[in-house]
Motif scaffolding. Structure first.
Motif: not given
Lengths: 349, 349
Positions: A314-343
């Motif tokens: 659960v990401f701090e402060g984010q509204s719906h699906a904002q972990c991929m809103r800005d492609p360059n936000a560190p949280e976006t990279k963190e999100y895809f890195a976590e899912v890639a790690r899980f896969f």
């Protein structure tokens, strides 16, 4: 004496507060009007996303198929205009294709990670089962290809107003059935966000029911797991989430348009009501302001209760699906890195 | 023509909505007053807990050491009165002891699970570093012993108003140093909720810093990881969480009383600011209405960013620490079962 006076004071405080109108005993919280600033506990890029205005279309109520199509076309065009730069930036190519007669895109990063050579992800886009047709649905797949270095098939499933349920699910399952003929499902995962998260869950539930191979893992991001406006955050995060804002805008209308008379509690529409026994490992994601926070945590609890390996973030402060809103936000990279790690942890090679 | 009219209409909607006063561009959400009912997506027992009135003491502001002691004594007595029945119900015995000169309790279930024979948990209770002295601090340990079938040492650390920071931490660390002399830390875990969750994190951080053995796992439940009222849910869940309600009541006062002039951002007081490299696996828990939801997810993200194995669970609709409010609620059993499973996975035998 001092102590006694204190005890009486404490008791007085309790009685006074209990009798105050805000302290209801009917189970209802009466929340006063209040202002909430964007959090300073996120990156500056994410702070701008969270502090942005409410979605201008949240309270749109298209009155006809044409009005829907106009809205859909406008939003699709807005997204498509951003995609060439995004593909270029991430070194990702996107090719349209047909799989079992269903439109799809093959999304390929310049460099496929060594471990991912024999792996394939299947992506289903979000958008309330009405938005983001064609190329506009590939944005999330481009991000995953670029940040996760996987090859991906993104399904351009049919949608309302012309094609209500079960067209989208039939398309997605047709693609799944086809790709597992030539790819080992142990090396595959399904992912998607919002409607794509709900579809990810529904696909896995339907594959189980139909005796089809299951993927090795799945990543339902803030899934639309309950279409009936059931779940606490539909109410507690209403007007706080600046993306969906409320179920009572276009979102609730889209649910009815898609369901086309089917019971919204059918697990194929609201997968939180499905049977989660025997499902593959999943990673679920939401934000503290997300209207779908309850949609996410309810599925997580159900998976855990069924003994399924399920990670929640659960990401701090984010509204719906904002972990991929800005492609360059560190949280976006963190999100895809976590899912890639899980896969990477769960997929065969 | 139809399509064009639609496009103009859609544009008009966007312009109108953007200009409306509720759609600020200053990053501030202006939330209207609204009522929120207790969720129907939890057990009936949990629904009663979530729908209960705001804590009668949330806005208490004791003005002197004596007033604090009166409040502390009243709340302790209320809890202690419930403990004999709880111990009896769960078949748990509690014996006072002294470890390295620090008061503690040995909490033992009638039946210690076979796998747990050589395992030992260390418990630090919650209560804002001021509440729940003596026996009243053992409640959570009784629940864990009863539901998790572990032997537990629950530390009765010194607290304000007489003993501010660092007395509590010094006591907790003295016990930790002593027990790892006769117990294998690979077979041990530390756990606690709220203040006990913050202390669990601070203990692990201090053990690392001092070169002491680390536990094999830890379970910070909704940890008080940031004492500075920093984090989004301090604001978004204010008045919605019926347990803590707001930082601006006794809670904020307790932070200052405990800190006693120390910097609230010191990781020993606000462990979210610590260095998480090399910490043991942790399971963190919160609720969607919890004032400490951000305190929890921020720590979870930091642990993950540091490569630490960290599980998050967020319970639907719950305010602060309500996963252990009603000993018989299914969610309470689920909570302790999850933490026990996590410990079983990570502790040696």
């Amino acid at each position: 004496m001092r102590s006694l006076r204190g005890a009486l004071l404490a008791l007085a405080v309790i009685v006074t507060l209990t009798a105050a109108p805000a302290y209801a005993d009917d189970g209802v919280r009466h929340l006063p009007a209040h202002d909430v600033a964007a959090p300073d506990t996120v990156s500056p890029a994410m702070q701008a996303v969270i502090g942005g205005p409410l979605s201008p279309i949240w309270n749109a109520h298209p009155k006809s198929a044409d009005e829907w199509k106009t809205l859909i076309a406008k939003l699709a065009n807005d997204v498509v205009a951003t995609l060439p730069a995004l593909r270029e930036h991430l070194g990702v190519s996107v090719e349209p294709t047909l799989i079992a007669g269903v439109k799809a895109y093959i999304v390929t990063p310049e460099v496929i990670a060594e471990a991912n050579r024999n792996r394939l992800l299947v992506h289903v886009h979000g958008g309330g089962y009405v938005l983001f047709p064609g190329e506009s649905g590939t944005r999330e797949a481009i991000l995953m290809a670029g940040y996760g270095h996987f090859k991906i098939i993104s399904i351009d499933y049919r949608m309302p107003p012309d094609f209500p349920y079960p067209a989208a699910m039939d398309d997605a399952m047709a693609v799944w059935k086809e790709v597992v003929k030539t790819n080992d499902p142990k090396n595959m995962a399904i992912f998607g966000t919002s409607t794509g998260g709900g579809m990810t869950l529904a696909m896995v539930l339907r594959a189980k029911k139909e005796g089809l191979p299951l993927p090795a893992a799945a990543a339902p991001g803030t899934p639309w797991s309950d279409m009936t406006k059931t779940g606490d955050s539909y109410f507690t995060n209403e007007m706080l989430d600046n993306v969906l804002v409320s179920n009572d805008g276009w979102l609730g209308d889209a649910a009815l348009l898609y369901a086309h008379g089917h019971d919204l509690k059918d697990p194929m529409l609201s997968p939180v009501y499905g049977d989660y026994q025997g499902l593959p490992p999943m990673i679920l994601t939401s934000g503290t302001r997300d209207l779908f926070l309850s949609n996410t945590v309810r599925v997580h609890r159900k998976l855990r209760a069924a003994g399924v390996e399920a990670e929640l973030q659960v990401f701090e402060g984010q509204s719906h699906a904002q972990c991929m809103r800005d492609p360059n936000a560190p949280e976006t990279k963190e999100y895809f890195a976590e899912v890639a790690r899980f896969f990477d942890l769960h997929l065969g090679k």
